[in-house]
Scaffold this motif. Sequence first.
Motif, PDB file in Angstrom:
ATOM      1  N   MET A 260       0.910  -1.016  -0.005  1.00 62.17           N
ATOM      2  CA  MET A 260      -0.312  -0.480  -0.008  1.00 62.17           C
ATOM      3  C   MET A 260       0.864   1.019  -0.316  1.00 62.17           C
ATOM      4  SD  MET A 260      -3.005  -1.219  -0.683  1.00 62.17           S
ATOM      5  CE  MET A 260      -3.869   0.076   0.318  1.00 62.17           C
ATOM      6  N   GLN A 261       1.915   1.058   0.331  1.00 62.15           N
ATOM      7  CA  GLN A 261       3.002   2.626   0.632  1.00 62.15           C
ATOM      8  C   GLN A 261       3.437   2.493  -0.737  1.00 62.15           C
ATOM      9  OE1 GLN A 261       6.012   1.471   3.328  1.00 62.15           O
ATOM     10  NE2 GLN A 261       4.598   1.195   5.653  1.00 62.15           N
ATOM     11  N   ASN A 262       3.395   1.505  -1.644  1.00 66.03           N
ATOM     12  CA  ASN A 262       4.594   1.458  -2.937  1.00 66.03           C
ATOM     13  C   ASN A 262       3.265   2.016  -3.628  1.00 66.03           C
ATOM     14  OD1 ASN A 262       7.303   0.590  -2.281  1.00 66.03           O
ATOM     15  ND2 ASN A 262       6.465  -0.916  -2.405  1.00 66.03           N
ATOM     16  N   VAL A 263       1.729   1.987  -3.919  1.00 61.89           N
ATOM     17  CA  VAL A 263       0.612   1.922  -5.058  1.00 61.89           C
ATOM     18  C   VAL A 263       0.194   3.296  -3.775  1.00 61.89           C
ATOM     19  CG1 VAL A 263      -1.499   2.227  -4.945  1.00 61.89           C
ATOM     20  CG2 VAL A 263      -0.147   0.231  -4.765  1.00 61.89           C
ATOM     21  N   ARG A 264       0.881   4.360  -2.799  1.00 61.99           N
ATOM     22  CA  ARG A 264       0.583   5.880  -2.572  1.00 61.99           C
ATOM     23  C   ARG A 264       1.367   6.376  -3.159  1.00 61.99           C
ATOM     24  NH1 ARG A 264      -1.981  10.102  -2.738  1.00 61.99           N
ATOM     25  NH2 ARG A 264      -1.575  11.200  -0.774  1.00 61.99           N
ATOM     26  N   GLU A 265       2.890   5.851  -2.820  1.00 61.46           N
ATOM     27  CA  GLU A 265       4.244   6.743  -3.168  1.00 61.46           C
ATOM     28  C   GLU A 265       4.204   6.630  -4.647  1.00 61.46           C
ATOM     29  OE1 GLU A 265       8.186   7.078  -5.346  1.00 61.46           O
ATOM     30  OE2 GLU A 265       6.720   4.761  -5.078  1.00 61.46           O
ATOM     31  N   LEU A 266       3.330   6.159  -5.343  1.00 63.75           N
ATOM     32  CA  LEU A 266       3.494   6.198  -6.801  1.00 63.75           C
ATOM     33  C   LEU A 266       2.163   6.973  -7.426  1.00 63.75           C
ATOM     34  CD1 LEU A 266       2.621   2.402  -8.551  1.00 63.75           C
ATOM     35  CD2 LEU A 266       4.511   4.408  -9.647  1.00 63.75           C
ATOM     36  N   GLU A 267       1.283   6.588  -6.963  1.00 60.91           N
ATOM     37  CA  GLU A 267       0.571   7.598  -6.715  1.00 60.91           C
ATOM     38  C   GLU A 267       0.224   9.183  -6.713  1.00 60.91           C
ATOM     39  OE1 GLU A 267      -5.035   7.886  -5.221  1.00 60.91           O
ATOM     40  OE2 GLU A 267      -2.904   7.693  -3.835  1.00 60.91           O
ATOM     41  N   GLN A 268       1.107   9.745  -5.504  1.00 63.69           N
ATOM     42  CA  GLN A 268       1.531  10.968  -5.069  1.00 63.69           C
ATOM     43  C   GLN A 268       2.663  11.419  -6.079  1.00 63.69           C
ATOM     44  OE1 GLN A 268       3.901   9.842  -1.456  1.00 63.69           O
ATOM     45  NE2 GLN A 268       1.305  10.775  -0.009  1.00 63.69           N
ATOM     46  N   ARG A 269       3.661  10.699  -6.570  1.00 66.43           N
ATOM     47  CA  ARG A 269       4.587  11.109  -7.194  1.00 66.43           C
ATOM     48  C   ARG A 269       3.883  11.618  -9.212  1.00 66.43           C
ATOM     49  NH1 ARG A 269       8.277   6.023  -9.121  1.00 66.43           N
ATOM     50  NH2 ARG A 269       9.331   7.027 -10.892  1.00 66.43           N
ATOM     51  N   ILE A 270       2.618  11.120  -9.242  1.00 66.50           N
ATOM     52  CA  ILE A 270       2.201  11.622 -10.208  1.00 66.50           C
ATOM     53  C   ILE A 270       1.471  12.308 -10.746  1.00 66.50           C
ATOM     54  CG2 ILE A 270      -0.170  11.173 -11.812  1.00 66.50           C
ATOM     55  CD1 ILE A 270       0.564   7.436 -11.472  1.00 66.50           C
ATOM     56  N   GLN A 271       0.670  12.871  -8.720  1.00 66.88           N
ATOM     57  CA  GLN A 271       0.202  13.888  -8.528  1.00 66.88           C
ATOM     58  C   GLN A 271       1.503  15.092  -8.985  1.00 66.88           C
ATOM     59  OE1 GLN A 271      -1.087  13.004  -4.589  1.00 66.88           O
ATOM     60  NE2 GLN A 271      -3.049  12.359  -5.632  1.00 66.88           N
ATOM     61  N   ARG A 272       2.203  15.065  -8.070  1.00 65.27           N
ATOM     62  CA  ARG A 272       3.587  16.335  -8.086  1.00 65.27           C
ATOM     63  C   ARG A 272       3.696  15.853  -9.292  1.00 65.27           C
ATOM     64  NH1 ARG A 272       6.071  13.008  -3.780  1.00 65.27           N
ATOM     65  NH2 ARG A 272       7.037  11.667  -5.826  1.00 65.27           N
ATOM     66  N   ILE A 273       3.721  15.229 -10.548  1.00 67.33           N
ATOM     67  CA  ILE A 273       3.791  15.772 -12.083  1.00 67.33           C
ATOM     68  C   ILE A 273       2.948  16.892 -12.710  1.00 67.33           C
ATOM     69  CG2 ILE A 273       4.614  14.869 -14.636  1.00 67.33           C
ATOM     70  CD1 ILE A 273       5.328  12.384 -12.757  1.00 67.33           C
ATOM     71  N   GLU A 274       1.416  16.413 -12.079  1.00 68.89           N
ATOM     72  CA  GLU A 274       0.388  17.328 -12.703  1.00 68.89           C
ATOM     73  C   GLU A 274       0.652  18.292 -12.504  1.00 68.89           C
ATOM     74  OE1 GLU A 274      -2.107  13.218 -13.758  1.00 68.89           O
ATOM     75  OE2 GLU A 274      -2.207  14.181 -11.427  1.00 68.89           O
ATOM     76  N   ALA A 275       0.551  19.105 -10.773  1.00 68.51           N
ATOM     77  CA  ALA A 275       1.084  19.663 -10.572  1.00 68.51           C
ATOM     78  C   ALA A 275       1.568  20.313 -11.122  1.00 68.51           C
ATOM     79  CB  ALA A 275       0.925  19.525  -8.661  1.00 68.51           C
ATOM     80  N   GLN A 276       3.012  20.002 -11.805  1.00 68.42           N
ATOM     81  CA  GLN A 276       4.716  20.700 -11.908  1.00 68.42           C
ATOM     82  C   GLN A 276       4.272  21.398 -12.965  1.00 68.42           C
ATOM     83  OE1 GLN A 276       7.642  22.228 -10.956  1.00 68.42           O
ATOM     84  NE2 GLN A 276       7.350  23.081 -13.079  1.00 68.42           N
ATOM     85  N   ASN A 277       2.831  20.658 -14.242  1.00 69.55           N
ATOM     86  CA  ASN A 277       3.152  20.656 -15.268  1.00 69.55           C
ATOM     87  C   ASN A 277       1.472  21.793 -15.693  1.00 69.55           C
ATOM     88  OD1 ASN A 277       5.417  19.702 -16.835  1.00 69.55           O
ATOM     89  ND2 ASN A 277       3.323  17.212 -16.519  1.00 69.55           N
ATOM     90  N   LEU A 278       1.218  21.216 -14.045  1.00 68.96           N
ATOM     91  CA  LEU A 278      -0.190  22.809 -14.185  1.00 68.96           C
ATOM     92  C   LEU A 278      -0.030  24.377 -13.996  1.00 68.96           C
ATOM     93  CD1 LEU A 278      -2.736  20.384 -13.218  1.00 68.96           C
ATOM     94  CD2 LEU A 278      -2.408  21.636 -15.808  1.00 68.96           C
ATOM     95  N   SER A 279       1.309  24.965 -12.987  1.00 62.57           N
ATOM     96  CA  SER A 279       1.663  25.861 -12.679  1.00 62.57           C
ATOM     97  C   SER A 279       1.798  26.321 -13.254  1.00 62.57           C
ATOM     98  CB  SER A 279       3.207  24.803 -11.679  1.00 62.57           C
ATOM     99  OG  SER A 279       4.189  24.915 -13.051  1.00 62.57           O
ATOM    100  N   GLY A 280       2.119  26.474 -14.790  1.00 65.12           N
ATOM    101  CA  GLY A 280       2.094  27.786 -15.923  1.00 65.12           C
ATOM    102  C   GLY A 280       4.108  27.686 -15.930  1.00 65.12           C
TER     103      GLY A 280
END
Length: 476
Positions: A260-280
Motif C-alpha cells: 500500500m505504501q508503494n501504491v501511494r508513493e506511485l500516486e503521489q509521484r503522478i500528482q506531483r508531476i501533474e501539479a508541476q505541469n499545471l503550474s504555468g
Amino acid sequence: MTFITGKRISRRSMLRGIGTTLGLPLLDAMIPAGKHLGATEAGKSADTPRLVCIEQVHGAAGSNDWGGSQNLWSPADEGRNFDLSPTSLQSLEPFRKYLTIVSDTDCRMADAFSPQEIGGDHFRSTAVFLTQSHPKQTQGSDLHVGTSFDQVFAQQYGHETPIPSLQMSIENVDQAGGCAYGYSCAYTDTLSWSAPDKPLPMLRDPRAIFEQLFGSGGTPAQRTERLRTNSSILDWVLDEMSTLQTNVGPSDQHRLDSYMQNVRELEQRIQRIEAQNLSGDERNIPTAPVGVPDDFEEHVKLMFDLQLAAFISDSTRVFSLKLGRDASPRVYKNSGSDQPFHVASHHGGNEERILEFAKINKHHVGILPYFLEKLQNTMEGDSNLLDKTLLLYGSAMGDSNLHNHVKCPLFLVGGGNGILAGESHVKAPRGTPMANVFLDLLHKMNVTQISTNNEIGVPITNDLTSFGNSTGIFSV
C-alpha cells in the motif's frame, strides 16, 4: 508463515471502493493450510512467466559495420566469458547471470518488398519488431501485419488476469490517418497487435495506466469525483483494508503495508508531476499530456514502477513499451550527447558520430537496471520477480544510417521462470530471422497454439509451428 486454518483468500481477491479496484499481492493467507504453494491457485499464478517487451527504435550504433568491429552493441566473445565494457550494455554487468545476448538476427519483414514501398522503413519497423510480419502498405483502415509476440503469449495467459496486457509508450503515438510512403500511422504508432488487423492502443500518460490498474471500479462519475477531490485511492478502501489486516498473520500484514505504501508513493509521484505541469512554468514538451514527465528518465522509471506494481498484484503479466520514435528530435540530456536522436542515428558512417549515437543507446539501456533491481528485490513465494520475468529488448532496425534490417540488436534479461540459463552470448548464423528466436521463446514458455480468424472471420486455433517469417527455431 502464518495461515488461516481451513480458510483461504482467493488470489483474485480485490479491495473495492468508490472508483477504486485494488488487487492484492501474493499472501500466505492465499495458501490453504497444509498445501504446497505450487499445488494451489495462487501458486499456479505465481509460476506463470511475466513478459516485458521493449522496443529501442531505429537500431543501434553497433549494427553499423565499423560499430560492430568496435563491439558497440554485442561483445566480442560468445559463451559465458563475454566482456560488456565496450558495449552499450555495460550497465547490465550486475545482472549478467540473467543476461542472454542474441547477435546477428535479421528482421527482413521490414524490408521494402516492392518499388512503391522503398523509403518506408520508418513506418514498417515498429510494426515488424514484435510481429516479424510484413505490413500491408495502406493509409486506410485495411491494416494487416501479424499477431505480435506479446499477444500470442497473452492469448494463453492473459485471460487469467484482470487486464490481459498493457501497452506503453514514452513519446506520442496519437497520429491519425496516413503518415508517409503510403503507410498508415497505425503501423509506426503500434507495437502490439492482438490480431493481424487489430492494433492495440498504447498509453503514454502514467495517470491513465494508474487508473487502469487501480481505479477501474465504480462509475465514471465516481472516478471523476475521486480525482476532483485529489484524494488517494487508498482512502476509498480503508474499511476493507482494515478488515483484511485483522484476518491475516503478521507477515501478511507487513506485506500489505509495504504494498500500500508503494501504491501511494506511485500516486503521489503522478500528482506531483501533474501539479508541476499545471503550474504555468514552461514545459520542455508542451504538447504532452499533463501527467507525462518532461524528463525522459523520470518517465521511463515511472512506467517501470507501474509495471512492478501490476506484477505484484497480478493485475497483468504482459507489457510492451515503446521507448521513442524513429524520427524523434529529442535530446537526451543525461546521455553525454547533445545531438537530437534522429540526427545522431544518421551518422553517415563517420566514426565520431557513430560513437555519439552509441552514447544514446547506452543511455537507454542504462535505465534498465533500475527496473531489474526492483524485480530482483521483490519476492513472490520462493523466488523473486526477476527469476519469473522475461524482458525482451531490441529493434527491427539494424544500421539506422542505412535503414537496413540485418544484424538487429536483441537481448533478453531475466529467468522467465527457468526457461533461460542466462550469462550467455550467442551469435546466429548469417540470415537467421529474429522470428526464430521468438518461436523458441514461445515454445519454452509452453505457448504452443495461436488463435486467428479464417477468411470469413471465424476464430480458429492452430498449432504454433511458425511465427512471422521463421524458418525454424534458433535456441537461446
